[in-house]
Design an enzyme around this catalytic site. Sequence first.
Site, PDB file in Angstrom:
ATOM      1  N   SER A 193     -13.168   4.843  -2.825  1.00 25.16           N
ATOM      2  CA  SER A 193     -13.947   4.704  -2.033  1.00 25.16           C
ATOM      3  C   SER A 193     -15.174   5.452  -1.894  1.00 25.16           C
ATOM      4  O   SER A 193     -16.089   7.231  -2.351  1.00 25.16           O
ATOM      5  CB  SER A 193     -13.421   5.872  -1.473  1.00 25.16           C
ATOM      6  OG  SER A 193     -11.649   5.273  -1.247  1.00 25.16           O
ATOM      7  N   LEU A 194     -16.871   4.781  -2.313  1.00 24.87           N
ATOM      8  CA  LEU A 194     -17.949   5.322  -2.466  1.00 24.87           C
ATOM      9  C   LEU A 194     -18.952   5.639  -0.592  1.00 24.87           C
ATOM     10  O   LEU A 194     -19.316   6.778  -0.644  1.00 24.87           O
ATOM     11  CB  LEU A 194     -18.798   3.976  -3.043  1.00 24.87           C
ATOM     12  CG  LEU A 194     -20.404   4.468  -3.436  1.00 24.87           C
ATOM     13  CD1 LEU A 194     -20.355   5.484  -4.501  1.00 24.87           C
ATOM     14  CD2 LEU A 194     -21.439   3.283  -4.084  1.00 24.87           C
ATOM     15  N   HIS A 195     -18.983   4.832  -0.033  1.00 23.73           N
ATOM     16  CA  HIS A 195     -19.072   4.864   1.465  1.00 23.73           C
ATOM     17  C   HIS A 195     -20.199   5.189   1.598  1.00 23.73           C
ATOM     18  O   HIS A 195     -20.755   5.245   2.608  1.00 23.73           O
ATOM     19  CB  HIS A 195     -17.974   5.450   1.573  1.00 23.73           C
ATOM     20  CG  HIS A 195     -16.070   5.071   1.904  1.00 23.73           C
ATOM     21  ND1 HIS A 195     -15.975   3.779   1.979  1.00 23.73           N
ATOM     22  CD2 HIS A 195     -15.402   6.371   0.816  1.00 23.73           C
ATOM     23  CE1 HIS A 195     -15.104   4.253   1.911  1.00 23.73           C
ATOM     24  NE2 HIS A 195     -14.530   4.604   1.273  1.00 23.73           N
TER      25      HIS A 195
ATOM     26  N   ASN B 248     -12.037   1.117  10.529  1.00 23.93           N
ATOM     27  CA  ASN B 248     -11.055   0.561  12.097  1.00 23.93           C
ATOM     28  C   ASN B 248     -10.913   2.146  12.497  1.00 23.93           C
ATOM     29  O   ASN B 248     -10.649   3.043  12.108  1.00 23.93           O
ATOM     30  CB  ASN B 248      -9.598   0.931  10.707  1.00 23.93           C
ATOM     31  CG  ASN B 248      -9.368  -0.855  10.384  1.00 23.93           C
ATOM     32  OD1 ASN B 248     -10.087  -1.756  11.246  1.00 23.93           O
ATOM     33  ND2 ASN B 248      -9.191  -0.729   8.683  1.00 23.93           N
TER      34      ASN B 248
ATOM     35  N   CYS C 150     -11.860  13.433   4.266  1.00 28.29           N
ATOM     36  CA  CYS C 150     -13.576  12.570   4.730  1.00 28.29           C
ATOM     37  C   CYS C 150     -12.648  12.182   5.915  1.00 28.29           C
ATOM     38  O   CYS C 150     -11.611  12.013   6.959  1.00 28.29           O
ATOM     39  CB  CYS C 150     -12.612  11.351   3.851  1.00 28.29           C
ATOM     40  SG  CYS C 150     -12.800  11.540   2.084  1.00 28.29           S
TER      41      CYS C 150
ATOM     42  N   CYS D 162       1.236  -1.112   0.045  1.00 28.29           N
ATOM     43  CA  CYS D 162      -0.422   0.255  -0.179  1.00 28.29           C
ATOM     44  C   CYS D 162       0.688   0.633  -0.022  1.00 28.29           C
ATOM     45  O   CYS D 162       1.789   1.464   1.095  1.00 28.29           O
ATOM     46  CB  CYS D 162      -0.855   0.220   1.144  1.00 28.29           C
ATOM     47  SG  CYS D 162      -2.423   1.243   1.208  1.00 28.29           S
TER      48      CYS D 162
ATOM     49  N   SER E 152      -6.176   4.324  -6.146  1.00 21.80           N
ATOM     50  CA  SER E 152      -8.162   4.619  -5.251  1.00 21.80           C
ATOM     51  C   SER E 152      -7.920   5.459  -5.043  1.00 21.80           C
ATOM     52  O   SER E 152      -7.139   6.434  -5.666  1.00 21.80           O
ATOM     53  CB  SER E 152      -8.292   3.725  -4.132  1.00 21.80           C
ATOM     54  OG  SER E 152      -9.080   4.550  -3.322  1.00 21.80           O
TER      55      SER E 152
ATOM     56  N   GLY F 113      -3.585  10.221   1.314  1.00 20.81           N
ATOM     57  CA  GLY F 113      -3.381  10.846  -0.113  1.00 20.81           C
ATOM     58  C   GLY F 113      -4.115  10.587  -1.281  1.00 20.81           C
ATOM     59  O   GLY F 113      -4.863   9.100  -0.700  1.00 20.81           O
ATOM     60  N   GLU F 114      -4.261  11.632  -2.211  1.00 21.21           N
ATOM     61  CA  GLU F 114      -5.885  11.574  -2.963  1.00 21.21           C
ATOM     62  C   GLU F 114      -4.675  11.404  -4.328  1.00 21.21           C
ATOM     63  O   GLU F 114      -4.348  12.291  -4.757  1.00 21.21           O
ATOM     64  CB  GLU F 114      -6.334  12.512  -3.067  1.00 21.21           C
ATOM     65  CG  GLU F 114      -7.473  12.337  -4.381  1.00 21.21           C
ATOM     66  CD  GLU F 114      -8.257  11.177  -4.672  1.00 21.21           C
ATOM     67  OE1 GLU F 114      -7.507  10.059  -5.867  1.00 21.21           O
ATOM     68  OE2 GLU F 114      -9.436  10.905  -4.277  1.00 21.21           O
TER      69      GLU F 114
ATOM     70  N   CYS G  59     -11.380   9.414   8.019  1.00 22.78           N
ATOM     71  CA  CYS G  59     -10.007   8.467   7.766  1.00 22.78           C
ATOM     72  C   CYS G  59      -8.863   9.395   8.467  1.00 22.78           C
ATOM     73  O   CYS G  59      -9.083  10.760   8.386  1.00 22.78           O
ATOM     74  CB  CYS G  59     -10.122   8.906   6.660  1.00 22.78           C
ATOM     75  SG  CYS G  59      -8.090   8.751   5.778  1.00 22.78           S
TER      76      CYS G  59
END
Length: 410
Positions: free
Chosen positions: A265-267, A342, A150, A139, A243, A211-212, A153
């Site tokens: 990343s929908l959520h 988490n 977000c 990752c 992602s 990061g994005e 997060c």
Amino acid sequence: MSINLEAAVAPGFVEKAPLERYVDPDRPSLVGLSRAELAAALGEVGVPPAQRKMRVQQLWHWLYVRGVTTFDAMTSVSKELRAALENRFTVARPDVAAEQVSVDGTRKWLLRLPGENPSERPHEVECVYIPETGRGTLCVSSQVGCTLNCTFCHTGTQRLVRNLTAGEIVGQIMVARDRLGDWPGQRPPDAAVVPTDGGRLVTNIVMMGMGEPLYNFEAVRDALLVVADNEGIAISRRKITVSTSGVVPNIKRTGDEIGVMLAVSLHAVRDDLRDELVPLNRKYPIEMLLDACRNYPGLTNARRITFEYVMLKGINDSLADAKALVRLLAGIPAKINLIPFNPWPGTRYECSDWETIEKFSEVVFNAGYSAPVRTPRGRDILAACGQLKSATEKLSARERMALRAMAMTE
């Protein structure tokens, strides 16, 4: 259906701005350079144009196949050229400031990177290795901090310090392979948990770290093209996943220019809720995001989009949400990853009960979608999904400016 991006952007939504920029050191690293960039570097040290293609192949092999850490190890390169390269460049990776190993074998590295101002604390990012029986997933981070905020997060609570360079992104993979002994002739550390099939230890890359990625598109693209090159690190594009939280304009570019797998990343299944969980949704709402997904280049049943859905107790985990999710994704070749939340210090969210997660998964599965529940990994070292955050926070912009002004007057 095509949607006008500019017309749909919600007013008042602003991403975090980088506080700093990357500044080249006096002797930059060759790690992460493309073939064209290596040719230019060779030109800087006086290699004639007619020799550069051959010399590039030599450097490429030593960097990305053998994983050497010094120019002296490049035994097929002349001593004169090695000395010239040593004088101008390095083959350095990011420095490892700390390594943590979870009880489940997950490894997390805190990596130190140079800041814009040498007198200040170095930048730090985190990189996580997740071993399984038949594969090892790395990752990787794309920014110091994160553009987005977000609310569930941990990484999103940080300031955005700066974007990583292509070399710093590739460098994370080099560090992981160094620490795991994943180069020819090396072996993993004693008692390390690694794939047991006798092959490579880092087999998959996910751009799901700090990061994005799609707000650092060019560097991510350039890095992943180096990683996927079949004469070097050679990780298949089908084993690389980028992602995004929904940076719509760069989704098509990801398919066209990189050609890797996409995760979103929908959520949430409603704009009002997603506006809260993923504030980027105010700029690129669900309809616009899914329109980009339906038109993702190369999308087939064999190359499905993964939709990430974190399970938050009493927030997005009802059976009505599950049914709405199925309706929302109709017609998109998709896999849905259900992620137990988490927890991290200070969060206001709780993880959904296991029975709730199972019922949610059953609804999605019965609709014909693969709906695995992701097993949390590395929770004991805060290495699980949504938990990455540098061990040390940078000073605020105001504090940095004050210290800098003090230094200038002393």
